[in-house]
Structure formats: structure tokens, C-alpha cells
Design a protein around this motif. Structure first.
Motif, short mmCIF file in Angstrom:
data_model
loop_
_atom_site.label_atom_id
_atom_site.label_comp_id
_atom_site.label_asym_id
_atom_site.label_seq_id
_atom_site.Cartn_x
_atom_site.Cartn_y
_atom_site.Cartn_z
N SER A 56 0.83 -1.22 0.00
CA SER A 56 0.00 0.00 0.00
C SER A 56 0.86 1.25 0.00
N TRP A 57 1.95 1.21 0.76
CA TRP A 57 2.85 2.35 0.80
C TRP A 57 3.65 2.47 -0.49
N SER A 223 10.41 4.39 -11.30
CA SER A 223 8.97 4.22 -11.48
C SER A 223 8.20 4.71 -10.26
N LEU A 224 6.93 4.93 -10.48
CA LEU A 224 5.97 5.21 -9.43
C LEU A 224 4.78 4.30 -9.72
N ASP A 225 4.61 3.27 -8.91
CA ASP A 225 3.65 2.20 -9.22
C ASP A 225 2.27 2.71 -9.59
N SER A 256 -3.42 -5.24 -17.25
CA SER A 256 -4.18 -6.16 -16.39
C SER A 256 -3.30 -6.74 -15.28
N ILE A 257 -2.08 -7.14 -15.66
CA ILE A 257 -1.16 -7.69 -14.66
C ILE A 257 -0.78 -6.63 -13.64
N LEU A 262 -0.46 -5.33 -8.35
CA LEU A 262 -0.05 -4.21 -7.52
C LEU A 262 -1.21 -3.45 -6.88
N ILE A 263 -2.23 -3.14 -7.65
CA ILE A 263 -3.31 -2.31 -7.12
C ILE A 263 -4.21 -3.10 -6.18
#
Length: 284
Positions: A56-57, A223-225, A256-257, A262-263
């Protein structure tokens, strides 16, 4: 060529992707629990909470730096810096796997699409083997890092935290390496599954090697997820253009992945953020 998907195919594909997502992160929970053993014994559920809280962080911080904070705050205050070092060992194991597979994929890519001379190709193979050997040596001799830090005077204040590296012997590092390899196989399988559904005529071996190359490039990119879906999709679309003209399907697969891996875990982990005691250790 894309196929006409039935609702049942879509539902079962999503279900299998979600199952693989959980397997992936449960393996990471096992790895985190194991890495914490020299610092503080934690239950599997505590490892589960900390891993998903870290996710989450991570999505809101550059290069997933927040993942470190999200995890170690579930440890006792005096153990948290050691926890950062332990997590770095696990992350490095994952990076070594990604780099090894990426080096293999690069050699294949250069040979297949760049039409190198025999001499240049042999040189590339030599450099790839050398790179793989160096990565493996750095990982399995990671305790040497502590000895190097001891010799740097201005790092003496933090040297005691890196002494943790001495506690990870060859057997422990092999086990962490095996778990990292298992994770790599799982999220490779996710890409293979969704692409075989959307692009059933895609050759399996080139597809898998392109996935290896995609992971390698992603690991090297800042990157920034939370905003990373566009970069991931465009990178996947560019690479897979060498083996298929269905770039839209490839970009949809990557997006999609990203969402599933991640989300969704970050949403699950948000539940555990409220259990963190920033100034102490919460057992509740």
C-alpha cells in the motif's frame, strides 16, 4: 490474431490470475518471515500484514521505497533498521533472478533480431555469462559487504546494522534464492496465461523470453507504481512488436497484470495500515 472471448473464459482467466497473484505474494510473505528470523520471530499472519501494508505504501513512492517503511513498522522499534537490511537481502535476491533471466533474454534478442556477426555474438555471450557470474557471486557472498563497510570509517555508525548480513549463511541465501525464483516463475506464468488467452498463436518460447526482457527493463527504470501502468504497457507493446502485430492486446495484458499484482494487493494492504504503531510495536 485475437480470439473472441466468452464470458466463461474471461471469468476463469481472471480467477487464475488472482490465484497466481496470491501465490506470488504468499511466497513473498514466507520469504519475509524467514528473513526476519535473525532479527525478530514473527508469525506468518504478521508477515502477511506487513507485506501487504508495504504494498500500500509502495504504490505512492518512487521505486517502491515506501514498501520498506510499510513492512518494518510491524517490527519492534529497535529492530526496524535491521529489518530494512533484511528486506534489502530479499529484494537483491529477486533482482539477481531478474537480471540473470534478463541477460539470457538479451542474448537471445540480439541474436534473433539484431543479426550480429559471430564474433560480436560470442562477445555478447561472454559478457552475459560474466554478468551472471558476478551477480551470483555478489549475492551468495553478500556478507562481504559488511567487511567492506567496516573498512570505511565514515560508515562506522551504521556498520552494526549491516552485521546482520553475517547471519545469512549459504543455506539461508539458497532458500531465499529459491523462493525468489518461485516468485519469478509465478508472475511469468501470469503473463504467459493472459497472452495465450488473448493471442493463442503466439510462440511460447519467444513470448516467455520477451517477458524476461520486459522484467529486466522494468527493474532498471525509475517508477511510481500508481502511475506506472502507461510505461509498463508502452514498454511491453514495443518489445512484443517484434513477435506480434497485436500491440493493443499486449498492452492490455500488461495493464491487467499491473492492476492485479499491484493495485489489488495495495487495496488489501490498506486495511492493515491502521494497525501500525509508528512509535512502538503493535501486536493487535
Amino acid at each position: 490474431m485475437m480470439v473472441q472471448l466468452t464470458p466463461h473464459t474471461v471469468y476463469f482467466t481472471i480467477l487464475f490470475l488472482l490465484i497466481l497473484m496470491m501465490v506470488n505474494w504468499l511466497l513473498e510473505c514466507v520469504k519475509w518471515q524467514y528473513l526476519c528470523r535473525p532479527i525478530q520471530r514473527i508469525s506468518f499472519f504478521k508477515a502477511f500484514e506487513s507485506v501487504f501494508c508495504g504494498l500500500s505504501w509502495a504504490i505512492f513512492t518512487p521505486n517502491r521505497i515506501g514498501e520498506y517503511g510499510g513492512r518494518v513498522l510491524f517490527l519492534k522499534p529497535r529492530k526496524r533498521v535491521f529489518g530494512v537490511v533484511a528486506m534489502a537481502v530479499g529484494a537483491f535476491a529477486q533482482l539477481v533472478i531478474t537480471n540473470i533471466m534478463g541477460a539470457i533474454a538479451i542474448v537471445w534478442f540480439l541474436r534473433s533480431y539484431q543479426h550480429l556477426s559471430v564474433t560480436l555474438f560470442i562477445l555478447c555471450c561472454f559478457l552475459a555469462v560474466l554478468f551472471i557470474a558476478v551477480m551470483l557471486l555478489m549475492y551468495f557472498r553478500i556478507s562481504l559487504l559488511n567487511k567492506w563497510i567496516e573498512k570505511i570509517r565514515w560508515l562506522n555508525k551504521i556498520q552494526r546494522f549491516f552485521s546482520l548480513l553475517e547471519r545469512y549463511g549459504l543455506a539461508e541465501l539458497r532458500y531465499v534464492f529459491f523462493l525468489s525464483l518461485a516468485r519469478f516463475m509465478v508472475f511469468t506464468s501470469q503473463y504467459a496465461l493472459i497472452m495465450q488467452i488473448l493471442l493463442p498463436g503466439l510462440p511460447v518460447v519467444p513470448m516467455v523470453l520477451m517477458v524476461f526482457l520486459l522484467f529486466f527493463i522494468q527493474s532498471a527504470m525509475p517508477s511510481l507504481d500508481f502511475l506506472d501502468v502507461g510505461v509498463r504497457s508502452l514498454t511491453a507493446g514495443y518489445l512484443f512488436a517484434f513477435i506480434t502485430k497485436q500491440e493493443l492486446a499486449v498492452m492490455a495484458s500488461a495493464a491487467s497484470i499491473w492492476f492485479i499484482n499491484l493495485i489489488i494487493p495495495a487495496i488489501i494492504g490498506s486495511v492493515f495500515i491502521f494497525k501500525i504503531n509508528f512509535f512502538g510495536h503493535s501486536d493487535n
